[in-house]
Design an enzyme around this catalytic site. Structure first.
Site, PDB file in Angstrom:
ATOM      1  N   PRO A  55      39.607  37.650  43.509  1.00 30.65           N
ATOM      2  CA  PRO A  55      40.324  38.388  44.567  1.00 30.65           C
ATOM      3  C   PRO A  55      39.797  39.798  44.780  1.00 30.65           C
ATOM      4  CG  PRO A  55      41.607  38.387  42.559  1.00 30.65           C
ATOM      5  CD  PRO A  55      40.380  37.585  42.255  1.00 30.65           C
ATOM      6  N   CYS A  56      38.585  39.914  45.323  1.00 25.73           N
ATOM      7  CA  CYS A  56      38.028  41.247  45.583  1.00 25.73           C
ATOM      8  C   CYS A  56      38.818  41.970  46.673  1.00 25.73           C
ATOM      9  CB  CYS A  56      36.544  41.157  45.924  1.00 25.73           C
ATOM     10  SG  CYS A  56      36.170  40.091  47.317  1.00 25.73           S
ATOM     11  N   HIS A  57      39.653  41.216  47.413  1.00 28.37           N
ATOM     12  CA  HIS A  57      40.502  41.877  48.412  1.00 28.37           C
ATOM     13  C   HIS A  57      41.566  42.770  47.755  1.00 28.37           C
ATOM     14  CE1 HIS A  57      42.416  37.967  47.430  1.00 28.37           C
ATOM     15  NE2 HIS A  57      43.553  38.638  47.538  1.00 28.37           N
TER      16      HIS A  57
END
Lengths: 155, 200
Positions: B164-166
């Protein structure tokens, strides 16, 4: 041209391979030969350095699989004296009369006519596939066609 | 009888069936599927080790571009479909329905260099629905002061959404960038706040 992803290779080559195999081994055996051809192609695929001449390459494999099929069929032939309870299956309608006659030609003529006309390869690629000269390929095609014309009484 | 012999006729259904039979059983190194999600169409790329890529199709320039890049970087033995993709589709569906907070799909880290791997593994530990800053992730990846390098590693994340780089944002409440576009980052964070109804 870089080597395409195998899925695209399959999408682009499946029709020519199918046509070649239907002519070469008949409709009933075409499916098994098709599976073996693309399996062998997938195994060898990463060793290809570029995406040129892929149709000639895969048809060369299909040609070898067709030869294997004919050999296996001869080995499995019913011995003389046995009485099979069913007749050999009739070739389906799509299995054109001309191609059945081509399959009875001597090996070199048969191979050249199949690769040239069912595989739609130029003689340069046919010669490369069979490991002979381009002139030998043309010569075998001429002889094969002459023999077929003779068989049907068309001089 | 016609000479030279005519090109044999083609039975399109027969050849399609033969090709499908081959594709179902062949020992491909890579299997892919195009999956539709609320943040657009993604291309999932699985190897025998796990999910190697999840590309936003439009952002990458289309399916062909994804597959050509995959052929060059992983293996050209690529085929469409296969049971290995089923868990990816299922877990993404569950995530976007708000029923999944972490992914169980194994990840193939082949495409990620060692520093990037540390950054992405630190990123994977940010809890669902929360955010961390680039600096915080840099520190957790063992590189305090490496916020910029961390941003680059996150931009190169081959498996967004799943890693989850968001959830990594700039200090001071700014959102920061996102591979796939900032709008997608906003939507993914909204999903995790339970705001599904906004774009159902």
């Amino acid at each position: 041209m870089p080597l395409p992803p195998f899925q695209r290779f399959l999408d682009e080559q499946r029709d020519p391979v199918w046509r070649f195999l239907v002519a070469s081994v008949g409709r009933d055996a075409a499916d098994d030969c098709f599976q073996e051809t693309f399996l062998a192609a997938m195994q060898a695929y990463p060793r290809l350095r570029h995406g040129e001449h892929l149709r000639a390459w895969v048809l060369t494999i299909a040609h070898r699989k067709a030869i294997d099929h004919h050999r296996a069929r001869r080995r499995a032939a019913v011995p003389v004296g046995a009485t099979p309870d069913v007749a050999a299956p009739e070739p389906p309608a799509a299995d054109d009369e001309t191609w059945r006659r081509v399959r009875d030609l001597p090996a070199r003529q048969r191979a050249v006519l199949l690769l040239r006309y069912a595989g739609d390869l130029p003689h340069r690629d046919v010669a490369a596939a069979l490991g002979c000269s381009e002139e030998a390929s043309r010569q075998a095609a001429r002889e094969g066609l002459k023999r077929l014309r003779h068989e049907i009484g068309d001089h | 009888m016609t000479l030279p012999p005519p090109i044999p006729p083609l039975d399109p259904q027969a050849v399609a069936a033969a090709a499908a039979r081959f594709a179902a059983q062949a020992p491909a190194d890579v299997r892919y599927a195009e999956l539709d999600t609320p943040v657009g169409r993604v291309v999932a790329v699985m190897t025998r080790k796990g999910l190697a890529r999840l590309d936003y199709e439009d952002w990458f320039g289309g399916l062909d571009a994804v597959l050509e890049d995959t052929a060059a970087k992983l293996s050209p033995r690529i085929l469409r479909g296969g049971a290995a993709l089923d868990p990816v589709a299922r877990e993404l569906d569950e995530y976007f329905e708000g029923r999944r907070r972490a992914f169980d799909i194994p990840i193939d880290w082949t495409l990620v260099p060692p520093f990037g791997r540390r950054v992405l593994q630190a990123t994977a530990r940010i809890p669902y629905g929360e955010v961390a800053t680039y600096g915080e992730v840099a520190t957790r990846a063992g590189s305090p002061g490496g916020a910029r390098a961390t941003g680059n590693a996150l931009g190169a994340n081959p498996v967004p959404i799943v890693v989850p780089c968001h959830r990594v944002v700039r200090a001071g409440g700014l959102l920061g960038g996102y591979t796939g576009g900032v709008e997608r980052k906003q939507r993914l964070l909204a999903v995790e706040r339970g705001e599904r109804a906004l774009f159902g």
